[in-house]
Structure formats: structure tokens, C-alpha cells
Scaffold this motif. Structure first.
Motif, PDB file in Angstrom:
ATOM      1  N   LEU A  30       0.831  -1.206   0.000  1.00  0.00           N
ATOM      2  CA  LEU A  30       0.000   0.000   0.000  1.00  0.00           C
ATOM      3  C   LEU A  30       0.865   1.255   0.000  1.00  0.00           C
ATOM      4  CD1 LEU A  30      -2.812  -0.969   2.551  1.00  0.00           C
ATOM      5  CD2 LEU A  30      -2.929  -0.993   0.049  1.00  0.00           C
ATOM      6  N   ASP A  31       1.961   1.225   0.766  1.00  0.00           N
ATOM      7  CA  ASP A  31       2.852   2.383   0.824  1.00  0.00           C
ATOM      8  C   ASP A  31       3.507   2.653  -0.524  1.00  0.00           C
ATOM      9  OD1 ASP A  31       2.266   2.743   3.480  1.00  0.00           O
ATOM     10  OD2 ASP A  31       4.034   1.673   4.220  1.00  0.00           O
ATOM     11  N   GLN A  32       3.805   1.591  -1.257  1.00  0.00           N
ATOM     12  CA  GLN A  32       4.502   1.733  -2.537  1.00  0.00           C
ATOM     13  C   GLN A  32       3.552   1.851  -3.725  1.00  0.00           C
ATOM     14  OE1 GLN A  32       7.010  -1.741  -2.641  1.00  0.00           O
ATOM     15  NE2 GLN A  32       8.508  -0.891  -1.207  1.00  0.00           N
ATOM     16  N   PHE A  33       2.258   1.745  -3.448  1.00  0.00           N
ATOM     17  CA  PHE A  33       1.286   1.763  -4.549  1.00  0.00           C
ATOM     18  C   PHE A  33       1.214   3.151  -5.184  1.00  0.00           C
ATOM     19  CE2 PHE A  33      -3.060   2.616  -6.043  1.00  0.00           C
ATOM     20  CZ  PHE A  33      -3.153   1.652  -7.024  1.00  0.00           C
ATOM     21  N   ASN A  34       1.324   3.181  -6.480  1.00  0.00           N
ATOM     22  CA  ASN A  34       1.185   4.418  -7.236  1.00  0.00           C
ATOM     23  C   ASN A  34      -0.058   4.318  -8.103  1.00  0.00           C
ATOM     24  OD1 ASN A  34       3.594   5.697  -6.325  1.00  0.00           O
ATOM     25  ND2 ASN A  34       4.781   4.395  -7.699  1.00  0.00           N
ATOM     26  N   ALA A  35      -1.049   5.126  -7.771  1.00  0.00           N
ATOM     27  CA  ALA A  35      -2.279   5.110  -8.564  1.00  0.00           C
ATOM     28  C   ALA A  35      -1.976   5.576  -9.980  1.00  0.00           C
ATOM     29  CB  ALA A  35      -3.330   6.006  -7.918  1.00  0.00           C
ATOM     30  N   ASN A  36      -2.492   4.879 -10.942  1.00  0.00           N
ATOM     31  CA  ASN A  36      -2.275   5.236 -12.345  1.00  0.00           C
ATOM     32  C   ASN A  36      -3.607   5.125 -13.062  1.00  0.00           C
ATOM     33  OD1 ASN A  36      -0.775   6.100 -14.502  1.00  0.00           O
ATOM     34  ND2 ASN A  36      -0.112   4.060 -15.097  1.00  0.00           N
ATOM     35  N   ASP A  37      -4.479   6.111 -12.796  1.00  0.00           N
ATOM     36  CA  ASP A  37      -5.812   6.101 -13.388  1.00  0.00           C
ATOM     37  C   ASP A  37      -5.728   6.167 -14.907  1.00  0.00           C
ATOM     38  OD1 ASP A  37      -6.409   6.243 -10.769  1.00  0.00           O
ATOM     39  OD2 ASP A  37      -7.499   8.136 -10.834  1.00  0.00           O
TER      40      ASP A  37
END
Length: 377
Positions: free
Chosen positions: A181-188
């Protein structure tokens, strides 16, 4: 108890075509086939009194290919490339397995005939003799292969996988998920189009862009004759569908021509991009819109430094979200188990080498300089 099964066969590069077998074991070669694979055979290593030669390594590779890719005899060049890229990895695996078998012999590890028979049936099927014949194996050779592999699998279970299982706890997986979760980068993902108005006359460009906005929001409409009228005009029946941007650009250019102003309107095709591919100028506007919305006319500067006015139409926005814990945990557990088991196996093999006085310096034979194990002629 479910037992972990290490990959004891060579990894096959998925991008390579199927592999053909060399001339020394060719079965039903193509009529016009003239190429051959020649082995520069020599002893390669000695483990617990057992010597492995290049031919022994090739036989193991052939058995893997024959078992998993039965149509491999169509491309000798591909087989040659497979040999070249994998013979050293296969040799290392054979050395490790022999060390494990030696350890198992000292510990008097035994298999039941039922275990061997079951594995034989699963591997070779009900018509076992026909299958073994196609693989150039006798029944005794097949039993030895199966028995050895089962012993190696059993030893690795106790020496590597069972220890790894103790390391990968529910708490470990939870910690991995927090890190995920900390490393998650949202890429909509964004689907949108843009109406652009440009010209030498800033005031005229602004007027035309404002007109476009009024039309898109329904405040003004073009009549059937092309004249602009207010949407409240009683003589005009409003359509339920908004004008598409390409048609609107055409009408705006007609309006600019009628007013004799040097302003041009153009409409883009649909953009279908993820956030990391969308320019910051575009993204700043898109994030303020809901699906279906049109932006107000916005002045922007192009890469060439010219001023333009843009109206954005957001058609679709797919939000990128991290995996739910239930989905993540299964994959994370497998990955963590593989990593920990790999470490435990490495430690186990190193201990076996020390236990049986095996070092690469004295038991993996030195090869001549520029040694080429295979030739394609």
C-alpha cells in the motif's frame, strides 16, 4: 500435507520457438534436413564417485524437451540455441540433485512402491510402455528417474520448504501488504477529447471559445440553417444530444469566416491514456471534471510557446486502486514462500558441499580455453 515442488527442470524461454533434437538422436527428421548438432563430449564434474559428461547433460535436457514439447524435432537451430543457453544450468542442477541423493542415502530415506507407481502413472499415463518407448527409456530407467526425483523433492520439502513455511506467517503477509500500500502508485486511465481554438486575434479567439462553451452547455444552439440562436428560442426545438466536438469545430470555423476573424478551431481524436502518460497541463484540468463534463475555456501555452484556448471533454475515468488483501495475500504467500525456500535450499546445498568435500575447484573439471560444447554444421 501439501508438499512444495521445486522446479527441477530447466526454465524454457517462452520467446524461443519449439526446439528440435540434434542429429545424434534424430527421430523422423525432415527429408530436406541437412544440418546436425555435434557434441564436443568430455567429463564435466564428479560427485560422490559419479562422473557427469556433456552427453549426460544433453540426455537430461532431451528428456525434458521430449516430455514437455513433443514436437521439438522440427527446428535444429532452435535446439542448438537451447543447448547453448542451458547446459551449464542443467549441469548445476544435476550436481545439486546428486548431493541431495547422497545425503538421502546416508539418512536411509526410502520410498514405497506405491508412491513410485502412482508417480509413474501420473507422468507416463496408462499406456506406459508406449510412452517410454517414445522417450527411449526402459522401465528400469524410468523408475530410477522417478524415484530419484521423488527423493529430491522429499528432501527439499524437509530441508527447505518446511522451514520457509515457518518463516511466512500471517503477520509476515500483513506486513507485506502494508508495504504494498505504501509503494502503490495510482495510475488512473482517462478517455477524453479536446477542442482547441487558436488565432492571432486574442479577443476573437476568446469570443469563439466562449461561444463554443455556451453551445456545449446548451445556452446557445445552431439552427438547421446554421444561424446561432438562444436555446430558449420558442421557434427552435432543442435536441437531446450535444454536438460532437469535430462538428462543433466545423461550425465555429464557419462562424469565424463569417465574422472575418483569423481564428481556427480544431478537435482532437479521443485520448486513451494512463495518468503517467497525460501531460500535467491536461491532467490538472481533467482531475476537476466528472465523467461527461466539459471544462470552461482555459488558456494554455503549447510546447512551441503559442497561446491557445482549450475545452476538455472527459468521457471516461477509470480509477486505479490497490489490490484487496484477499487477492494480494495468495500471490504474496506464494512469492514469499518461493523466496524463503530458495534461500533455505541454497544454504542446504552449501552445507552438503562442505559435508561431502565438494568444491567447484576440484570436482568441476577445468575446461579448455574457448571450449565450445556444441557445433551446428
Amino acid at each position: 500435507m501439501k508438499r512444495f515442488q521445486f522446479l527441477t527442470c530447466l526454465l524454457l524461454n517462452a520467446t524461443l520457438p519449439l526446439f528440435a533434437e540434434g542429429s545424434f538422436t534424430t527421430q523422423n527428421p525432415p527429408q530436406n534436413e541437412t544440418h546436425h548438432i555435434v557434441l564436443n563430449n568430455r567429463p564435466l564434474a564428479k560427485v560422490h564417485g559419479k562422473t557427469f559428461s556433456l552427453i549426460d547433460v544433453v540426455k537430461k535436457m532431451d528428456l525434458f524437451i521430449q516430455t514437455n514439447y513433443p514436437k521439438v524435432y522440427e527446428d535444429k537451430m532452435a535446439l542448438f540455441q537451447f543447448y547453448q543457453g542451458n547446459w551449464q544450468g542443467q549441469l548445476n542442477e544435476m550436481i545439486e540433485n546428486e548431493l541431495i541423493l547422497t545425503d538421502a542415502e546416508l539418512k536411509e530415506v526410502e520410498l514405497s512402491e506405491g508412491d513410485i507407481r502412482q508417480e509413474m502413472n501420473e507422468r507416463y499415463g496408462p499406456n506406459i510402455f508406449a510412452k517410454l518407448d517414445s522417450l527411449n527409456l526402459t522401465l528400469e530407467e524410468a523408475k530410477e528417474i522417478v524415484s530419484n526425483e521423488l527423493i529430491v523433492r522429499q528432501m527439499l520439502w524437509y530441508r527447505a520448504y518446511s522451514k520457509a513455511k515457518q518463516q511466512v506467517t500471517p503477520e509476515t503477509i500483513k506486513q507485506a501488504y502494508v508495504m504494498h500500500l505504501d509503494q502503490f502508485n495510482a495510475n488512473d486511465s482517462w478517455k477524453y477529447e479536446v477542442l482547441t481554438v487558436r488565432g492571432d486575434d486574442d479577443n476573437a479567439a476568446q469570443e469563439l471559445a466562449t461561444l463554443a462553451s455556451d453551445i456545449l452547455t446548451g445556452e446557445k444552439q445552431f439552427s438547421n440553417e446554421g444561424a446561432l440562436i438562444a436555446s430558449t428560442d420558442e421557434n427552435f426545438a432543442l435536441t437531446q444530444e450535444k454536438m460532437d466536438l469535430k462538428s462543433l469545430a466545423v461550425q465555429l470555423n464557419e462562424e469565424a469566416k463569417a465574422k472575418d476573424v483569423k481564428v481556427v478551431a480544431s478537435a482532437s481524436s479521443d485520448y486513451n491514456l494512463e495518468s503517467n502518460k497525460v501531460s500535467q497541463e491536461h491532467l490538472q484540468v481533467l482531475t476537476t471534471l466528472n465523467e461527461g463534463d466539459y471544462s470552461q475555456p482555459i488558456e494554455q501555452i503549447t510546447r512551441r510557446g503559442t497561446k491557445v484556448i482549450r475545452i476538455f471533454h472527459l468521457k471516461d475515468h477509470q480509477v486505479s486502486l490497490p489490490e484487496k488483501f484477499d487477492q494480494f495475500s495468495t500471490k504474496a504467500q506464494d512469492q514469499l514462500m518461493n523466496e524463503e525456500a530458495g534461500k533455505e535450499k541454497e544454504c542446504y546445498i552449501q552445507k552438503l558441499k562442505e559435508k561431502f568435500y565438494f568444491t567447484s575447484d576440484d570436482q568441476i573439471f577445468e575446461l579448455p580455453k574457448n571450449y565450445e560444447p556444441f557445433a551446428f554444421i
